[in-house]
Design a protein around this motif. Structure first.
Motif, PDB file in Angstrom:
ATOM      1  N   LYS A 133       7.402 -14.277   6.893  1.00  3.83           N
ATOM      2  CA  LYS A 133       8.107 -14.179   8.173  1.00  3.83           C
ATOM      3  C   LYS A 133       8.843 -12.842   8.279  1.00  3.83           C
ATOM      4  O   LYS A 133       9.196 -12.398   9.369  1.00  3.83           O
ATOM      5  CB  LYS A 133       9.121 -15.326   8.311  1.00  3.83           C
ATOM      6  CG  LYS A 133       8.489 -16.706   8.355  1.00  3.83           C
ATOM      7  CD  LYS A 133       9.551 -17.790   8.390  1.00  3.83           C
ATOM      8  CE  LYS A 133       8.915 -19.175   8.356  1.00  3.83           C
ATOM      9  NZ  LYS A 133       9.942 -20.245   8.305  1.00  3.83           N
ATOM     10  N   HIS A 134       9.101 -12.226   7.132  1.00  5.03           N
ATOM     11  CA  HIS A 134       9.877 -10.979   7.101  1.00  5.03           C
ATOM     12  C   HIS A 134       9.129  -9.809   6.476  1.00  5.03           C
ATOM     13  O   HIS A 134       9.432  -8.643   6.780  1.00  5.03           O
ATOM     14  CB  HIS A 134      11.185 -11.206   6.346  1.00  5.03           C
ATOM     15  CG  HIS A 134      12.070 -12.221   6.996  1.00  5.03           C
ATOM     16  ND1 HIS A 134      12.853 -11.924   8.091  1.00  5.03           N
ATOM     17  CD2 HIS A 134      12.267 -13.547   6.717  1.00  5.03           C
ATOM     18  CE1 HIS A 134      13.523 -13.007   8.447  1.00  5.03           C
ATOM     19  NE2 HIS A 134      13.179 -14.005   7.639  1.00  5.03           N
ATOM     20  N   PHE A 135       8.177 -10.085   5.602  1.00  2.00           N
ATOM     21  CA  PHE A 135       7.442  -9.026   4.926  1.00  2.00           C
ATOM     22  C   PHE A 135       5.947  -9.313   5.022  1.00  2.00           C
ATOM     23  O   PHE A 135       5.499 -10.385   4.636  1.00  2.00           O
ATOM     24  CB  PHE A 135       7.865  -8.933   3.455  1.00  2.00           C
ATOM     25  CG  PHE A 135       9.333  -8.666   3.282  1.00  2.00           C
ATOM     26  CD1 PHE A 135       9.849  -7.395   3.513  1.00  2.00           C
ATOM     27  CD2 PHE A 135      10.213  -9.684   2.920  1.00  2.00           C
ATOM     28  CE1 PHE A 135      11.209  -7.141   3.379  1.00  2.00           C
ATOM     29  CE2 PHE A 135      11.567  -9.450   2.781  1.00  2.00           C
ATOM     30  CZ  PHE A 135      12.072  -8.170   3.016  1.00  2.00           C
ATOM     31  N   ARG A 136       5.220  -8.347   5.531  1.00  2.79           N
ATOM     32  CA  ARG A 136       3.779  -8.524   5.722  1.00  2.79           C
ATOM     33  C   ARG A 136       3.074  -8.762   4.389  1.00  2.79           C
ATOM     34  O   ARG A 136       2.134  -9.544   4.297  1.00  2.79           O
ATOM     35  CB  ARG A 136       3.212  -7.287   6.420  1.00  2.79           C
ATOM     36  CG  ARG A 136       1.721  -7.332   6.737  1.00  2.79           C
ATOM     37  CD  ARG A 136       1.275  -6.163   7.603  1.00  2.79           C
ATOM     38  NE  ARG A 136       1.603  -4.880   6.995  1.00  2.79           N
ATOM     39  CZ  ARG A 136       2.584  -4.077   7.432  1.00  2.79           C
ATOM     40  NH1 ARG A 136       3.339  -4.442   8.453  1.00  2.79           N
ATOM     41  NH2 ARG A 136       2.808  -2.921   6.832  1.00  2.79           N
ATOM     42  N   ASP A 137       3.555  -8.077   3.356  1.00  2.92           N
ATOM     43  CA  ASP A 137       2.949  -8.202   2.028  1.00  2.92           C
ATOM     44  C   ASP A 137       3.960  -7.727   0.982  1.00  2.92           C
ATOM     45  O   ASP A 137       5.081  -7.318   1.318  1.00  2.92           O
ATOM     46  CB  ASP A 137       1.643  -7.406   1.935  1.00  2.92           C
ATOM     47  CG  ASP A 137       1.795  -5.964   2.408  1.00  2.92           C
ATOM     48  OD1 ASP A 137       2.909  -5.391   2.293  1.00  2.92           O
ATOM     49  OD2 ASP A 137       0.804  -5.391   2.909  1.00  2.92           O
ATOM     50  N   ARG A 138       3.557  -7.796  -0.256  1.00  2.00           N
ATOM     51  CA  ARG A 138       4.423  -7.385  -1.364  1.00  2.00           C
ATOM     52  C   ARG A 138       4.813  -5.920  -1.244  1.00  2.00           C
ATOM     53  O   ARG A 138       5.958  -5.540  -1.537  1.00  2.00           O
ATOM     54  CB  ARG A 138       3.689  -7.644  -2.679  1.00  2.00           C
ATOM     55  CG  ARG A 138       4.377  -7.135  -3.924  1.00  2.00           C
ATOM     56  CD  ARG A 138       3.554  -7.497  -5.151  1.00  2.00           C
ATOM     57  NE  ARG A 138       4.029  -6.821  -6.345  1.00  2.00           N
ATOM     58  CZ  ARG A 138       3.663  -5.600  -6.708  1.00  2.00           C
ATOM     59  NH1 ARG A 138       2.810  -4.915  -5.948  1.00  2.00           N
ATOM     60  NH2 ARG A 138       4.132  -5.060  -7.817  1.00  2.00           N
ATOM     61  N   GLU A 139       3.894  -5.085  -0.810  1.00  3.84           N
ATOM     62  CA  GLU A 139       4.167  -3.652  -0.694  1.00  3.84           C
ATOM     63  C   GLU A 139       5.291  -3.382   0.301  1.00  3.84           C
ATOM     64  O   GLU A 139       6.112  -2.483   0.093  1.00  3.84           O
ATOM     65  CB  GLU A 139       2.895  -2.905  -0.292  1.00  3.84           C
ATOM     66  CG  GLU A 139       1.850  -2.791  -1.394  1.00  3.84           C
ATOM     67  CD  GLU A 139       1.244  -4.124  -1.812  1.00  3.84           C
ATOM     68  OE1 GLU A 139       1.098  -5.005  -0.923  1.00  3.84           O
ATOM     69  OE2 GLU A 139       0.954  -4.300  -3.013  1.00  3.84           O
ATOM     70  N   GLU A 140       5.331  -4.159   1.383  1.00  3.08           N
ATOM     71  CA  GLU A 140       6.410  -3.973   2.356  1.00  3.08           C
ATOM     72  C   GLU A 140       7.755  -4.359   1.756  1.00  3.08           C
ATOM     73  O   GLU A 140       8.772  -3.699   1.998  1.00  3.08           O
ATOM     74  CB  GLU A 140       6.142  -4.784   3.620  1.00  3.08           C
ATOM     75  CG  GLU A 140       7.135  -4.493   4.727  1.00  3.08           C
ATOM     76  CD  GLU A 140       6.779  -5.147   6.050  1.00  3.08           C
ATOM     77  OE1 GLU A 140       7.569  -4.977   7.006  1.00  3.08           O
ATOM     78  OE2 GLU A 140       5.740  -5.824   6.134  1.00  3.08           O
ATOM     79  N   LEU A 141       7.774  -5.408   0.945  1.00  6.23           N
ATOM     80  CA  LEU A 141       9.007  -5.791   0.252  1.00  6.23           C
ATOM     81  C   LEU A 141       9.439  -4.690  -0.717  1.00  6.23           C
ATOM     82  O   LEU A 141      10.620  -4.327  -0.767  1.00  6.23           O
ATOM     83  CB  LEU A 141       8.804  -7.101  -0.504  1.00  6.23           C
ATOM     84  CG  LEU A 141       9.955  -7.522  -1.434  1.00  6.23           C
ATOM     85  CD1 LEU A 141      11.252  -7.729  -0.651  1.00  6.23           C
ATOM     86  CD2 LEU A 141       9.585  -8.786  -2.210  1.00  6.23           C
ATOM     87  N   LEU A 142       8.498  -4.132  -1.461  1.00 11.16           N
ATOM     88  CA  LEU A 142       8.841  -3.068  -2.398  1.00 11.16           C
ATOM     89  C   LEU A 142       9.414  -1.855  -1.677  1.00 11.16           C
ATOM     90  O   LEU A 142      10.374  -1.237  -2.154  1.00 11.16           O
ATOM     91  CB  LEU A 142       7.610  -2.656  -3.213  1.00 11.16           C
ATOM     92  CG  LEU A 142       7.062  -3.710  -4.183  1.00 11.16           C
ATOM     93  CD1 LEU A 142       5.826  -3.188  -4.890  1.00 11.16           C
ATOM     94  CD2 LEU A 142       8.128  -4.140  -5.196  1.00 11.16           C
ATOM     95  N   ARG A 143       8.867  -1.525  -0.530  1.00 11.15           N
ATOM     96  CA  ARG A 143       9.402  -0.392   0.230  1.00 11.15           C
ATOM     97  C   ARG A 143      10.824  -0.680   0.707  1.00 11.15           C
ATOM     98  O   ARG A 143      11.670   0.213   0.731  1.00 11.15           O
ATOM     99  CB  ARG A 143       8.485  -0.059   1.407  1.00 11.15           C
ATOM    100  CG  ARG A 143       7.154   0.539   0.980  1.00 11.15           C
ATOM    101  CD  ARG A 143       6.412   1.155   2.147  1.00 11.15           C
ATOM    102  NE  ARG A 143       6.008   0.186   3.147  1.00 11.15           N
ATOM    103  CZ  ARG A 143       4.843  -0.454   3.137  1.00 11.15           C
ATOM    104  NH1 ARG A 143       3.961  -0.247   2.159  1.00 11.15           N
ATOM    105  NH2 ARG A 143       4.551  -1.317   4.096  1.00 11.15           N
TER     106      ARG A 143
END
Length: 200
Positions: free
Chosen positions: A52-62
């Motif tokens: 709901k907040h991050f498209r994927d793990r990479e977006e969370l890492l950024r």
């Protein structure tokens, strides 16, 4: 990952809860090999909730890297504000704050400068990184105006200064600043040599 306790999530800001959990996991393991599924489990939410907040793990890492740059910028600004008026002293204070930040949270610091924190893919991350770099740049510009730093291309001074500070931070967190190699106060000695070349 066993050092990081599960954090049951009840209500409120889910995005923040997820990033807080991921930051804690990153600090505990000093790497970012975790998955979104693991972050969700430790936050106490469903496996689908992070999407709901991050498209994927990479977006969370950024996002974690962006938070890191904001925190680093605050630490540098505070350190530079608390020292005397000398541009040289302020530079050393900011450099030490950067190196201390890296030593306090090496996993986050490594992520911030890794290929997994692609600044070209996230304007907010790019802006946060540039604002942090801009702290040194602004100090150098001000120091050039008052005669503290040499009147050469400011970007060249900034690149030399940032490369030295970042290099020292990476060597420090890798445990490579060994006394038998670089003496008892390698950070101060290296910064003094750098500033001898940068200062007017």
């Amino acid at each position: 990952m066993s050092e990081t306790k599960d954090r049951p999530y009840h209500h409120g800001d889910l995005r923040r809860a997820l990033t807080d959990t991921a930051l804690a996991m990153l600090a505990a393991s000093r790497n970012w090999s975790f998955t979104l599924r693991e972050v969700a489990r430790r936050t106490g939410v469903s496996h689908a909730a992070p999407y709901k907040h991050f498209r994927d793990r990479e977006e969370l890492l950024r996002e974690l890297a962006r938070i890191g740059f904001v925190r680093l910028g605050c630490a540098m600004t505070a350190a530079m504000a608390s020292d005397g008026p000398s541009a040289r002293v302020k530079f050393i204070a900011g450099a030490r704050a950067c190196i201390d930040f890296a030593l306090d949270d090496p996993g986050l610091y490594r992520l911030m400068f890794s290929g997994d924190a692609d600044k070209a893919a996230d304007p907010r991350l790019h802006d946060a990184a540039m604002e942090t770099f801009g702290i040194f740049l602004h100090l150098l510009q001000k120091g050039q105006r008052d005669g503290s730093f040499r009147p050469v291309a400011t970007n060249a001074l900034a690149a030399a200064g940032w490369a030295q500070v970042h290099g020292l931070a990476m060597l420090a967190i890798d445990g490579q600043l060994l006394e038998e190699k670089v003496g008892t106060e390698p950070v101060r000695a290296a910064l003094d040599v750098l500033l001898d070349g940068m200062c007017a």
